[in-house]
Write a protein that holds these residues in place. Structure first.
Motif, PDB file in Angstrom:
ATOM      1  N   MET A 256       0.849  -1.196   0.000  1.00  0.00           N
ATOM      2  CA  MET A 256       0.000   0.000   0.000  1.00  0.00           C
ATOM      3  C   MET A 256       0.884   1.245   0.000  1.00  0.00           C
ATOM      4  O   MET A 256       1.929   1.280   0.638  1.00  0.00           O
ATOM      5  N   LYS A 257       0.450   2.261  -0.730  1.00  0.00           N
ATOM      6  CA  LYS A 257       1.215   3.493  -0.822  1.00  0.00           C
ATOM      7  C   LYS A 257       0.778   4.453   0.282  1.00  0.00           C
ATOM      8  O   LYS A 257      -0.411   4.732   0.431  1.00  0.00           O
ATOM      9  N   GLU A 258       1.729   4.960   1.026  1.00  0.00           N
ATOM     10  CA  GLU A 258       1.449   5.849   2.154  1.00  0.00           C
ATOM     11  C   GLU A 258       1.254   7.281   1.668  1.00  0.00           C
ATOM     12  O   GLU A 258       2.181   7.906   1.151  1.00  0.00           O
ATOM     13  N   GLY A 259       0.037   7.798   1.837  1.00  0.00           N
ATOM     14  CA  GLY A 259      -0.276   9.146   1.400  1.00  0.00           C
ATOM     15  C   GLY A 259      -0.456  10.115   2.553  1.00  0.00           C
ATOM     16  O   GLY A 259      -0.591   9.722   3.714  1.00  0.00           O
ATOM     17  N   TRP A 260      -0.493  11.406   2.197  1.00  0.00           N
ATOM     18  CA  TRP A 260      -0.664  12.471   3.189  1.00  0.00           C
ATOM     19  C   TRP A 260      -1.380  13.626   2.504  1.00  0.00           C
ATOM     20  O   TRP A 260      -0.937  14.100   1.457  1.00  0.00           O
ATOM     21  N   ARG A 261      -2.483  14.067   3.075  1.00  0.00           N
ATOM     22  CA  ARG A 261      -3.195  15.189   2.458  1.00  0.00           C
ATOM     23  C   ARG A 261      -2.499  16.500   2.784  1.00  0.00           C
ATOM     24  O   ARG A 261      -2.140  16.765   3.936  1.00  0.00           O
ATOM     25  N   TRP A 262      -2.364  17.326   1.758  1.00  0.00           N
ATOM     26  CA  TRP A 262      -1.671  18.608   1.873  1.00  0.00           C
ATOM     27  C   TRP A 262      -2.474  19.674   1.148  1.00  0.00           C
ATOM     28  O   TRP A 262      -2.977  19.445   0.046  1.00  0.00           O
ATOM     29  N   TYR A 263      -2.615  20.835   1.794  1.00  0.00           N
ATOM     30  CA  TYR A 263      -3.437  21.915   1.250  1.00  0.00           C
ATOM     31  C   TYR A 263      -2.629  23.006   0.556  1.00  0.00           C
ATOM     32  O   TYR A 263      -3.100  24.134   0.407  1.00  0.00           O
TER      33      TYR A 263
ATOM     34  N   HIS B 238       1.115  15.901  14.290  1.00  0.00           N
ATOM     35  CA  HIS B 238       1.459  14.795  15.185  1.00  0.00           C
ATOM     36  C   HIS B 238       0.377  13.718  15.234  1.00  0.00           C
ATOM     37  O   HIS B 238       0.682  12.523  15.266  1.00  0.00           O
ATOM     38  N   GLY B 239      -0.881  14.141  15.253  1.00  0.00           N
ATOM     39  CA  GLY B 239      -1.957  13.167  15.323  1.00  0.00           C
ATOM     40  C   GLY B 239      -2.008  12.269  14.111  1.00  0.00           C
ATOM     41  O   GLY B 239      -2.212  11.049  14.210  1.00  0.00           O
ATOM     42  N   ARG B 240      -1.788  12.844  12.936  1.00  0.00           N
ATOM     43  CA  ARG B 240      -1.791  12.025  11.725  1.00  0.00           C
ATOM     44  C   ARG B 240      -0.526  11.181  11.625  1.00  0.00           C
ATOM     45  O   ARG B 240      -0.569  10.052  11.117  1.00  0.00           O
ATOM     46  N   MET B 241       0.603  11.725  12.104  1.00  0.00           N
ATOM     47  CA  MET B 241       1.827  10.926  12.084  1.00  0.00           C
ATOM     48  C   MET B 241       1.672   9.700  12.987  1.00  0.00           C
ATOM     49  O   MET B 241       2.120   8.602  12.643  1.00  0.00           O
ATOM     50  N   ARG B 242       1.018   9.876  14.142  1.00  0.00           N
ATOM     51  CA  ARG B 242       0.733   8.723  15.001  1.00  0.00           C
ATOM     52  C   ARG B 242      -0.128   7.705  14.252  1.00  0.00           C
ATOM     53  O   ARG B 242       0.144   6.505  14.283  1.00  0.00           O
ATOM     54  N   GLY B 243      -1.174   8.198  13.582  1.00  0.00           N
ATOM     55  CA  GLY B 243      -2.048   7.304  12.839  1.00  0.00           C
ATOM     56  C   GLY B 243      -1.308   6.574  11.738  1.00  0.00           C
ATOM     57  O   GLY B 243      -1.502   5.363  11.533  1.00  0.00           O
ATOM     58  N   LEU B 244      -0.447   7.287  11.007  1.00  0.00           N
ATOM     59  CA  LEU B 244       0.316   6.658   9.932  1.00  0.00           C
ATOM     60  C   LEU B 244       1.225   5.572  10.489  1.00  0.00           C
ATOM     61  O   LEU B 244       1.342   4.480   9.907  1.00  0.00           O
ATOM     62  N   ALA B 245       1.864   5.848  11.631  1.00  0.00           N
ATOM     63  CA  ALA B 245       2.754   4.850  12.231  1.00  0.00           C
ATOM     64  C   ALA B 245       1.984   3.606  12.642  1.00  0.00           C
ATOM     65  O   ALA B 245       2.449   2.467  12.443  1.00  0.00           O
ATOM     66  N   GLU B 246       0.787   3.802  13.202  1.00  0.00           N
ATOM     67  CA  GLU B 246      -0.019   2.660  13.622  1.00  0.00           C
ATOM     68  C   GLU B 246      -0.461   1.831  12.413  1.00  0.00           C
ATOM     69  O   GLU B 246      -0.394   0.587  12.434  1.00  0.00           O
TER      70      GLU B 246
ATOM     71  N   ALA C  21      -3.453  24.309  12.001  1.00  0.00           N
ATOM     72  CA  ALA C  21      -3.680  23.509  10.800  1.00  0.00           C
ATOM     73  C   ALA C  21      -5.171  23.331  10.554  1.00  0.00           C
ATOM     74  O   ALA C  21      -6.005  23.608  11.426  1.00  0.00           O
ATOM     75  N   HIS C  22      -5.522  22.852   9.372  1.00  0.00           N
ATOM     76  CA  HIS C  22      -6.922  22.596   9.068  1.00  0.00           C
ATOM     77  C   HIS C  22      -7.501  21.625  10.099  1.00  0.00           C
ATOM     78  O   HIS C  22      -6.837  20.644  10.483  1.00  0.00           O
ATOM     79  N   PRO C  23      -8.724  21.861  10.558  1.00  0.00           N
ATOM     80  CA  PRO C  23      -9.334  20.950  11.534  1.00  0.00           C
ATOM     81  C   PRO C  23      -9.303  19.508  11.044  1.00  0.00           C
ATOM     82  O   PRO C  23      -9.678  19.214   9.905  1.00  0.00           O
ATOM     83  N   GLY C  24      -8.831  18.624  11.919  1.00  0.00           N
ATOM     84  CA  GLY C  24      -8.739  17.216  11.570  1.00  0.00           C
ATOM     85  C   GLY C  24      -7.433  16.836  10.903  1.00  0.00           C
ATOM     86  O   GLY C  24      -7.157  15.652  10.715  1.00  0.00           O
ATOM     87  N   TYR C  25      -6.602  17.823  10.561  1.00  0.00           N
ATOM     88  CA  TYR C  25      -5.395  17.537   9.802  1.00  0.00           C
ATOM     89  C   TYR C  25      -4.127  18.037  10.506  1.00  0.00           C
ATOM     90  O   TYR C  25      -3.331  18.779   9.936  1.00  0.00           O
ATOM     91  N   PRO C  26      -3.916  17.629  11.760  1.00  0.00           N
ATOM     92  CA  PRO C  26      -2.716  18.029  12.478  1.00  0.00           C
ATOM     93  C   PRO C  26      -1.502  17.214  12.045  1.00  0.00           C
ATOM     94  O   PRO C  26      -1.641  16.163  11.397  1.00  0.00           O
TER      95      PRO C  26
ATOM     96  N   ASP D 181      -1.677  25.359   3.686  1.00  0.00           N
ATOM     97  CA  ASP D 181      -1.349  24.392   4.731  1.00  0.00           C
ATOM     98  C   ASP D 181      -0.299  24.950   5.683  1.00  0.00           C
ATOM     99  O   ASP D 181       0.664  25.586   5.258  1.00  0.00           O
ATOM    100  N   LYS D 182      -0.478  24.693   6.971  1.00  0.00           N
ATOM    101  CA  LYS D 182       0.476  25.120   8.000  1.00  0.00           C
ATOM    102  C   LYS D 182       1.595  24.101   8.192  1.00  0.00           C
ATOM    103  O   LYS D 182       2.514  24.334   8.975  1.00  0.00           O
ATOM    104  N   ILE D 183       1.495  22.972   7.515  1.00  0.00           N
ATOM    105  CA  ILE D 183       2.501  21.921   7.629  1.00  0.00           C
ATOM    106  C   ILE D 183       3.304  21.895   6.338  1.00  0.00           C
ATOM    107  O   ILE D 183       2.739  21.835   5.240  1.00  0.00           O
ATOM    108  N   SER D 184       4.623  21.953   6.458  1.00  0.00           N
ATOM    109  CA  SER D 184       5.477  22.052   5.275  1.00  0.00           C
ATOM    110  C   SER D 184       5.769  20.684   4.678  1.00  0.00           C
ATOM    111  O   SER D 184       5.652  19.648   5.341  1.00  0.00           O
ATOM    112  N   LEU D 185       6.179  20.696   3.424  1.00  0.00           N
ATOM    113  CA  LEU D 185       6.548  19.459   2.755  1.00  0.00           C
ATOM    114  C   LEU D 185       7.752  18.804   3.430  1.00  0.00           C
ATOM    115  O   LEU D 185       7.840  17.567   3.501  1.00  0.00           O
ATOM    116  N   SER D 186       8.669  19.605   3.940  1.00  0.00           N
ATOM    117  CA  SER D 186       9.840  19.028   4.620  1.00  0.00           C
ATOM    118  C   SER D 186       9.428  18.309   5.900  1.00  0.00           C
ATOM    119  O   SER D 186      10.022  17.284   6.266  1.00  0.00           O
ATOM    120  N   GLU D 187       8.401  18.821   6.574  1.00  0.00           N
ATOM    121  CA  GLU D 187       7.905  18.129   7.764  1.00  0.00           C
ATOM    122  C   GLU D 187       7.179  16.844   7.381  1.00  0.00           C
ATOM    123  O   GLU D 187       7.345  15.798   8.036  1.00  0.00           O
TER     124      GLU D 187
END
Length: 394
Positions: free
Chosen positions: A1-8, A371-379, A364-369, A12-18
């Motif tokens: 499966m390909k690991e994706g990440w939504r970016w606005y 750390h929270g998404r990074m935790r989810g991706l790791a799980e 960040a956009h509501p629902g799109y933090p 977006d307040k989250i950078s591509l480098s992050e």
């Protein structure tokens, strides 16, 4: 499966480098600055692709190419809107896009009543409160017939909440409901929402289905020619709200959509959280039934309550067995690979996430933090690795 990440993008307040540090390889994005109904210029698509490529990301999934409200209402001469949509499709295909995620929710996108509901060990989550939604409908925009859409207990709770709420509480509720429109240009106050709903007056579930079928008939043949695959996103929440019919809420709805214009290009974005908010839905069973039509996946979890409320849990918590669900997707990938299909791998993203650590300060956009998404991706990565290891051992 390909690991994706939504970016606005620029919003977006989250950078591509992050994002790169999370390990995700696929960026899922759109041209959020383009008003609904206008053509997405190929030059702007190319510039976005080049920016992502320079940051070592792949961009093959667009989320989303919005559908103009006139198309959903079947209103007036739609020929130019459909022509614009097909031109945007052609421009996306020319730049290597393979999958278009979209939804057919009338007027509002995903809907929550609370953007920062506290969770047990710290942090916050998105929540849908049936009493608060009923309060908005009954007492803020004064849609009296909404009383028929909720149980007596929920109506009583709505009245109690409204009577003790401040104007600030009511403003926060309306703001939360509007937050599910990150790329839209329309945001409504109470009067504006009341007026916007008038445009849908008299439109039934069957009317909306008819308008949806027309949309599919207009775009799916073009998708076939362009090598694009469409994945409809389920309704969120999967129930009628504000008197608006929702027609992508359960297994029967999905079956109707796929049969309305049968084609490999007409498929599903499997959103575990959206489907999981309907007590009647068994999400792994739905995934198994429509596995061959899943072109993209949103993986998250929710915990439901008897009155119709729900809140977003950690990715491995909640009511959906995420291990079972991921196993269905991996089995489908194996089936596709055995056929030599180029689209064997399914792109997924950790959909939403709890607001953790300093996420709240980022704005960040509501629902799109982060750390929270990074935790989810790791799980989710852990589930995929474990299931893949078991399969190899077998």
């Amino acid at each position: 499966m390909k690991e994706g990440w939504r970016w606005y993008g620029a919003f977006d307040k989250i950078s591509l480098s992050e994002i790169a540090q999370t390990g995700a390889s696929e960026i899922v994005t759109a041209l959020h600055q383009i008003p609904y109904g206008e053509v997405w210029p190929q030059k702007m698509i190319a510039e976005t692709r080049q920016e992502l490529s320079a940051a070592s990301f792949n961009w093959s999934v667009v989320e989303s190419l919005p559908i103009h409200e006139q198309i959903k209402r079947g209103e007036g001469d739609l020929s130019q809107l459909f022509a614009n949509y097909r031109q945007s499709m052609a421009n996306l295909a020319a730049e290597g896009i393979e999958v278009i995620c979209y939804n057919f929710m009338p007027l509002l996108d995903w809907t929550r009543t609370d953007l920062s509901a506290p969770v047990a060990r710290g942090g916050s989550c998105l929540r849908f409160s049936a009493p608060k939604m009923a309060a908005l409908e009954l007492f803020i925009i004064k849609r009296g017939e909404a009383a028929n859409d909720y149980s007596d207990d929920v109506v009583a709770a709505a009245k109690a909440w409204f009577e003790t709420s401040t104007q600030s509480d009511r403003d926060a509720l309306l703001k939360a409901v509007m937050a599910g429109l990150p790329g839209a240009y329309d945001r409504y106050d109470a009067e504006g929402l009341r007026e916007a709903l008038k445009d849908y007056r008299g439109i039934s579930r069957m009317d909306l289905r008819s308008n949806y079928k027309r949309f599919l008939d207009e775009v799916i043949p073009a998708a076939e020619d362009l090598g694009l695959r469409f994945g409809v996103h389920p309704d969120d929440p999967p129930r009628d709200i504000l008197g608006l019919p929702r027609i992508v809420s359960d297994s029967d709805d999905i079956d109707w959509i796929l049969k309305a214009h049968p084609s490999p290009a007409n498929g599903l974005t499997l959103c575990a959280g959206s489907l999981g908010a309907n007590p009647a839905n068994n999400v792994p069973a739905i995934a198994r039934r429509f596995a061959g039509s899943i072109h993209f996946a949103h993986l998250r979890n929710v915990s439901k309550e008897p009155d119709g409320s729900f809140e977003e849990t950690e990715h491995l918590g909640g009511d959906t067995n995420m291990v079972d669900l991921v196993s269905v997707l991996l089995e489908e990938e194996g089936r596709r690979a055995s056929q030599g299909r180029a689209d064997a791998q399914i792109t997924f993203r950790p959909d939403h996430g709890h607001t953790l650590f300093d996420d709240d300060a980022r704005g960040a956009h509501p629902g799109y933090p982060l750390h929270g998404r990074m935790r989810g991706l790791a799980e989710l990565r852990g589930i995929i690795a474990a299931l893949s290891q078991v399969k190899c051992a077998a």
